[in-house]
Design a protein around this motif. Structure first.
Motif, PDB file in Angstrom:
ATOM      1  N   ALA A 137      -8.887  43.708 -10.380  1.00 43.11           N
ATOM      2  CA  ALA A 137      -9.259  42.462 -11.069  1.00 43.11           C
ATOM      3  C   ALA A 137     -10.475  41.808 -10.417  1.00 43.11           C
TER       4      ALA A 137
ATOM      5  N   ILE B 181      -5.686  37.532 -17.629  1.00 43.29           N
ATOM      6  CA  ILE B 181      -6.197  38.824 -18.127  1.00 43.29           C
ATOM      7  C   ILE B 181      -5.827  39.913 -17.118  1.00 43.29           C
TER       8      ILE B 181
ATOM      9  N   TRP C 129      -6.174  43.686 -15.561  1.00 41.59           N
ATOM     10  CA  TRP C 129      -7.230  44.705 -15.422  1.00 41.59           C
ATOM     11  C   TRP C 129      -6.599  46.050 -15.163  1.00 41.59           C
TER      12      TRP C 129
ATOM     13  N   PRO D 292     -11.061  45.138 -18.471  1.00 38.95           N
ATOM     14  CA  PRO D 292      -9.878  44.381 -18.881  1.00 38.95           C
ATOM     15  C   PRO D 292      -8.967  45.242 -19.747  1.00 38.95           C
TER      16      PRO D 292
ATOM     17  N   LEU E  83      -7.977  41.619 -24.246  1.00 38.22           N
ATOM     18  CA  LEU E  83      -8.963  40.554 -24.398  1.00 38.22           C
ATOM     19  C   LEU E  83      -8.555  39.693 -25.607  1.00 38.22           C
TER      20      LEU E  83
END
Ligand code: HEM
Length: 390
Positions: A11, A371, A373, A382, A385
């Motif tokens: 991330a 979000i 990752w 990601p 989204l």
């Protein structure tokens, strides 16, 4: 031995890479699979490493202890077990097909291709742009590039859906490899039967007429083109949209730029979706700064670390689409550098243009920290989204 490759690194790798660069730049790390490798993080060292012919990608050079990369069975591994001269010959086979000369052609094709995906998205709804755009897009691009028949393109998109989306069950390597093989075999058979005047048709004809590429190389080449670069293109597209949503001051810069290329270069640098170049194996003992790398050991050249090196890039953590000097290594460098460069640049520019022109008020529908990752350590993007289009 450092253990850095975790979900937090995927991330936000930047604090760890900053520290590693400060603390000498070359470190022994444990890969998520277990075996160790050398990780090189400073710009200068990474660039030198990419050009050093004592560091090779041929897995037959790898020693017994270090990380060897993903286990890919023959014939799909053809490009991972090629000697220098064969590798150059294989690159030449596709260089013309992927060359910057084709950029003009792609500049015309790309907007229509992107538009065909956007047309099906309901503007009023909340959508996941990874699922609706970033994951399907490479199948459309690669289908067009290679000249895949409808059946193979659909099978490629279905493979991507089942392996790359969050909701998908974890891919089972054996099933995935069987699917990949089936798509490759069917694509070759069709191109041969139809004597198609497409990139795939031309490579298959070269095999049939001259024996180059060999049967094994042909399968390996297609594995590389269809599957190896699929995910990182999806990562670049979704990462770029996210970066722009998080930096709305950059949107007018993107809109007003007549030439979008510097903006795409900056996104490639800023995101560095391909975090590490493919593993390199030392053919001999060699020195890297203060460190000795032994023959057979693995070197991971960290493109992301290089691209955020403050010795080369001013304010590296800032997304600045007007950046003038940007010698990033996001698409690699030297003998193995990306052959899809022209295509990647054109597709990314067309996609960003189309999304933000159509829905200028788009906003994330969850906080940025939520979000997720992809936790693969060699590339990053990601996993979802979720946005409200507007
Ligand atoms: C459809 C899209 C793409 C195609 C067809 C493609 C094709 C290729 C090929 C054939 C190579 C191998 C060159 C070799 O081994 O000699 C390569 C290398 C590379 N590509 Fe791409 N690529 C694509 C997308 C991308 C994207 C989106 C990125 C994102 C940053 C990327 C980054 C790289 C990098 C970093 C290398 C060098 C790896 C290394 O030195 O180990 N590629 N690409």
């Amino acid at each position: 031995m450092q253990e850095i490759f975790d979900a937090e690194f995927a991330a936000n790798p930047w604090p760890v890479l900053d520290r590693l660069r400060r603390e000498g730049g070359v470190h022994r790390v444990r890969t998520p699979d277990g075996p160790p490798a050398w990780l090189v993080t400073r710009y200068h060292d990474v660039r030198v490493g990419l050009l050093d012919d004592r560091l090779v990608t041929d897995i037959r050079t790898a020693g017994p202890t270090d990380y060897r990369g993903f286990a890919v069975p023959p014939p799909l591994d053809a490009l991972l077990v090629t000697a220098h001269a064969d590798h150059a010959r294989l690159r030449r086979l596709v260089t013309g097909e992927l060359s910057p000369r084709r950029r003009t052609e792609w500049a015309e094709l790309a907007p229509a291709l992107v538009e065909s995906l956007l047309r099906d998205i309901d503007s009023d709804a909340e959508v996941d742009l990874v699922e609706r755009l970033a994951v399907p897009l490479p199948a459309a691009v690669l289908g067009e590039l290679l000249g895949l028949g409808g059946g193979e393109q659909e099978a490629l998109a279905a493979w991507a859906n089942s392996t790359l989306l969050t909701c998908a069950a974890l891919p089972r390597a054996r099933d995935t490899l069987a699917t990949m093989r089936a798509i490759i075999t069917s694509a070759i058979e069709h191109a041969r039967a139809e004597r198609a005047d497409t990139m795939l048709g031309r490579v298959v004809a070269a095999h049939d007429d001259t024996g180059s590429p060999s049967e094994q190389e042909l399968a390996g080449l297609l594995f590389y083109l269809l599957f190896v670069w699929y995910e990182v293109l999806a990562d670049l597209i979704s990462g770029s949209i996210l970066a722009l949503l998080n930096n709305p001051d950059q949107l007018p810069v993107l809109h007003s730029a007549a030439d979008k290329q510097p903006a795409v270069e900056e996104l490639l640098r800023y995101l560095s979706p391909q975090v590490l170049a493919g593993p390199r194996f030392a053919t001999t003992d060699l020195r890297f700064g203060d460190y000795t790398i032994r023959a057979g050991q693995t070197v991971l050249l960290c493109l992301a670390g290089a691209n955020h090196d403050p010795r080369v890039v001013t304010r590296p953590r800032e997304l600045d689409l007007t950046r003038k000097r940007n010698p990033h290594l996001g698409l690699g460098y030297g003998l193995h550098s990306c052959l899809g460069t022209a295509l990647v640049r054109t597709i990314t520019a067309a996609t960003l243009d189309a999304v933000f022109a159509r829905w200028p008020g788009t906003a994330l529908s969850v906080p940025h920290r939520d979000i997720l990752w992809r936790s693969g350590f060699r590339h990053r993007g990601p996993l979802m989204l979720p946005v409200k289009l507007g």
